[in-house]
Write a protein that holds these residues in place. Structure first.
Motif, PDB file in Angstrom:
ATOM      1  N   SER A  36       0.851  -1.181   0.000  1.00 47.85           N
ATOM      2  CA  SER A  36       0.000   0.000   0.000  1.00 47.85           C
ATOM      3  C   SER A  36       0.888   1.233   0.000  1.00 47.85           C
ATOM      4  N   GLY A  37       0.551   2.188  -0.828  1.00 47.72           N
ATOM      5  CA  GLY A  37       1.335   3.417  -0.921  1.00 47.72           C
ATOM      6  C   GLY A  37       0.962   4.466   0.103  1.00 47.72           C
ATOM      7  N   ASN A  38       0.348   4.059   1.191  1.00 47.92           N
ATOM      8  CA  ASN A  38      -0.091   5.026   2.180  1.00 47.92           C
ATOM      9  C   ASN A  38       0.943   5.264   3.267  1.00 47.92           C
ATOM     10  N   LEU A  39       0.934   6.475   3.815  1.00 51.11           N
ATOM     11  CA  LEU A  39       1.861   6.853   4.887  1.00 51.11           C
ATOM     12  C   LEU A  39       1.163   7.063   6.215  1.00 51.11           C
ATOM     13  N   THR A  40      -0.152   7.034   6.236  1.00 55.14           N
ATOM     14  CA  THR A  40      -0.871   7.297   7.472  1.00 55.14           C
ATOM     15  C   THR A  40      -1.509   6.036   8.011  1.00 55.14           C
ATOM     16  N   ARG A  41      -1.744   6.062   9.315  1.00 56.15           N
ATOM     17  CA  ARG A  41      -2.402   4.936   9.957  1.00 56.15           C
ATOM     18  C   ARG A  41      -3.470   5.471  10.881  1.00 56.15           C
ATOM     19  N   PRO A  42      -4.615   4.856  10.952  1.00 56.82           N
ATOM     20  CA  PRO A  42      -5.011   3.706  10.154  1.00 56.82           C
ATOM     21  C   PRO A  42      -5.182   4.099   8.685  1.00 56.82           C
ATOM     22  N   SER A  43      -5.083   3.112   7.824  1.00 52.51           N
ATOM     23  CA  SER A  43      -5.104   3.352   6.390  1.00 52.51           C
ATOM     24  C   SER A  43      -6.198   2.545   5.717  1.00 52.51           C
ATOM     25  N   LYS A  44      -7.130   3.233   5.046  1.00 49.67           N
ATOM     26  CA  LYS A  44      -8.151   2.522   4.265  1.00 49.67           C
ATOM     27  C   LYS A  44      -7.497   1.760   3.122  1.00 49.67           C
ATOM     28  N   THR A  45      -6.448   2.348   2.551  1.00 46.13           N
ATOM     29  CA  THR A  45      -5.784   1.689   1.431  1.00 46.13           C
ATOM     30  C   THR A  45      -5.165   0.370   1.887  1.00 46.13           C
ATOM     31  N   LYS A  46      -4.484   0.395   3.026  1.00 45.84           N
ATOM     32  CA  LYS A  46      -3.884  -0.855   3.520  1.00 45.84           C
ATOM     33  C   LYS A  46      -4.977  -1.868   3.865  1.00 45.84           C
ATOM     34  N   ALA A  47      -6.078  -1.406   4.446  1.00 44.28           N
ATOM     35  CA  ALA A  47      -7.191  -2.315   4.747  1.00 44.28           C
ATOM     36  C   ALA A  47      -7.748  -2.923   3.461  1.00 44.28           C
ATOM     37  N   PHE A  48      -7.851  -2.118   2.414  1.00 48.24           N
ATOM     38  CA  PHE A  48      -8.351  -2.572   1.119  1.00 48.24           C
ATOM     39  C   PHE A  48      -7.402  -3.615   0.519  1.00 48.24           C
ATOM     40  N   ILE A  49      -6.116  -3.314   0.508  1.00 52.44           N
ATOM     41  CA  ILE A  49      -5.115  -4.250  -0.017  1.00 52.44           C
ATOM     42  C   ILE A  49      -5.126  -5.536   0.810  1.00 52.44           C
ATOM     43  N   SER A  50      -5.211  -5.401   2.127  1.00 50.65           N
ATOM     44  CA  SER A  50      -5.248  -6.581   3.011  1.00 50.65           C
ATOM     45  C   SER A  50      -6.483  -7.435   2.731  1.00 50.65           C
ATOM     46  N   HIS A  51      -7.600  -6.799   2.447  1.00 46.09           N
ATOM     47  CA  HIS A  51      -8.832  -7.525   2.105  1.00 46.09           C
ATOM     48  C   HIS A  51      -8.610  -8.386   0.853  1.00 46.09           C
ATOM     49  N   ILE A  52      -8.035  -7.784  -0.174  1.00 44.08           N
ATOM     50  CA  ILE A  52      -7.817  -8.503  -1.440  1.00 44.08           C
ATOM     51  C   ILE A  52      -6.786  -9.615  -1.259  1.00 44.08           C
ATOM     52  N   VAL A  53      -5.674  -9.288  -0.608  1.00 41.19           N
ATOM     53  CA  VAL A  53      -4.620 -10.292  -0.360  1.00 41.19           C
ATOM     54  C   VAL A  53      -5.189 -11.439   0.471  1.00 41.19           C
ATOM     55  N   GLY A  54      -5.953 -11.107   1.510  1.00 44.05           N
ATOM     56  CA  GLY A  54      -6.545 -12.139   2.363  1.00 44.05           C
ATOM     57  C   GLY A  54      -7.486 -13.044   1.602  1.00 44.05           C
ATOM     58  N   ASP A  55      -8.257 -12.481   0.689  1.00 40.13           N
ATOM     59  CA  ASP A  55      -9.175 -13.288  -0.124  1.00 40.13           C
ATOM     60  C   ASP A  55      -8.386 -14.263  -0.997  1.00 40.13           C
ATOM     61  N   ILE A  56      -7.347 -13.765  -1.649  1.00 32.18           N
ATOM     62  CA  ILE A  56      -6.522 -14.654  -2.480  1.00 32.18           C
ATOM     63  C   ILE A  56      -5.900 -15.746  -1.627  1.00 32.18           C
ATOM     64  N   ALA A  57      -5.316 -15.369  -0.502  1.00 31.70           N
ATOM     65  CA  ALA A  57      -4.655 -16.343   0.371  1.00 31.70           C
ATOM     66  C   ALA A  57      -5.637 -17.389   0.882  1.00 31.70           C
ATOM     67  N   ASP A  58      -6.827 -16.945   1.313  1.00 29.57           N
ATOM     68  CA  ASP A  58      -7.839 -17.883   1.812  1.00 29.57           C
ATOM     69  C   ASP A  58      -8.296 -18.853   0.735  1.00 29.57           C
ATOM     70  N   ARG A  59      -8.502 -18.358  -0.467  1.00 31.43           N
ATOM     71  CA  ARG A  59      -9.031 -19.177  -1.550  1.00 31.43           C
ATOM     72  C   ARG A  59      -7.988 -20.114  -2.166  1.00 31.43           C
TER      73      ARG A  59
END
Length: 185
Positions: free
Chosen positions: A10-33
Motif C-alpha cells: 500500500s502506498g499510504n503513509l498514514t495509519r489507520p489506512s483505508k488503502t492498507k485495509a483494502f489491499i489486506s482484504h484482497i490479499v486475504g481473499d486470495i490467500a484464503d481461496r
C-alpha cells in the motif's frame, strides 16, 4: 513444492489506512481461496532508510526483507491512495528501486482508494501504465474504492467486494493456482 505467497503493498503513509485495509482484504481473499501465505505492508513499514534509498541495497535489512518478500510472491496486489490524481510519490519511489524485469509476467491486481468518484480512473491511467513498464501481467479487473465504500476503515461496499472477487479469480487463474469458489472473503 513450497507454499504459494501472495503479497501486497500500500502506498499510504498514514495509519489507520483505508488503502492498507483494502489491499489486506484482497490479499486475504486470495490467500484464503488458494491456501497461500500472505504478506502486506505499506510504505511506512519500509522505515527511515527508504526515502533516501537509490537502490535496494541502500535499504536497511528489515526494508530489504519486505522488498524481497514482495518480489518473491506468486501474486501481488498493489494499491495507493489518490493524491492530485495519481499515486503517492513514495509509492512510485518504491517501484523506482526495482529492476525493470523484476515483475515480468507476474500476476498483479491493481487497486486504489480516493475521496470520491472523480479519481476512479487512477487504476487505468496511472497504475496500469506503471506496471506495463514492468511487463507485469496486470489483471483485466482493477478496483477503485472511494470513502463511501468504507465504514470504520473496513470495506463494506458489496459492489466493490464483488469487483475485488472478480480480480482475485483472474489473478488465481493467471498464477495457475486453484481457486476455491466456496470460501467467503
Amino acid at each position: 513444492m513450497s507454499k504459494k505467497l501472495v503479497a501486497g503493498v500500500s502506498g499510504n503513509l498514514t495509519r489507520p489506512s483505508k488503502t492498507k485495509a483494502f489491499i489486506s482484504h484482497i490479499v486475504g481473499d486470495i490467500a484464503d481461496r488458494t491456501s497461500a501465505a500472505s504478506s502486506v505492508f505499506d510504505i511506512e513499514d519500509l522505515g527511515p532508510s527508504f526515502p533516501q534509498a537509490r537502490r535496494i541495497g541502500d535499504l536497511d535489512p528489515s526494508a530489504r526483507n519486505l522488498v524481497e518478500q514482495f518480489l518473491s510472491a506468486d501474486i501481488v496486489v498493489v494499491g495507493s491512495p489518490t493524491f492530485k490524481g495519481s499515486y503517492t510519490g513514495l509509492f512510485k519511489h518504491f517501484f523506482d528501486l526495482l529492476d525493470p524485469s523484476s515483475l515480468r509476467g507476474k500476476p498483479v491486481v491493481l487497486a486504489a482508494t480516493g475521496g470520491g468518484e472523480r479519481h476512479a480512473l487512477i487504476v487505468e491511467h496511472q497504475l496500469r501504465p506503471l506496471f506495463g513498464f514492468f511487463e507485469a501481467l496486470t489483471m483485466p479487473t482493477a478496483i477503485y474504492a472511494s470513502d463511501k465504500d468504507f465504514a470504520n476503515g473496513q470495506l463494506v461496499s458489496e459492489a466493490i467486494q464483488a469487483r475485488a472477487r472478480q480480480a482475485v479469480a483472474e489473478a488465481c487463474r493467471a498464477a495457475g493456482v486453484p481457486y476455491s469458489v466456496g470460501l467467503a472473503a
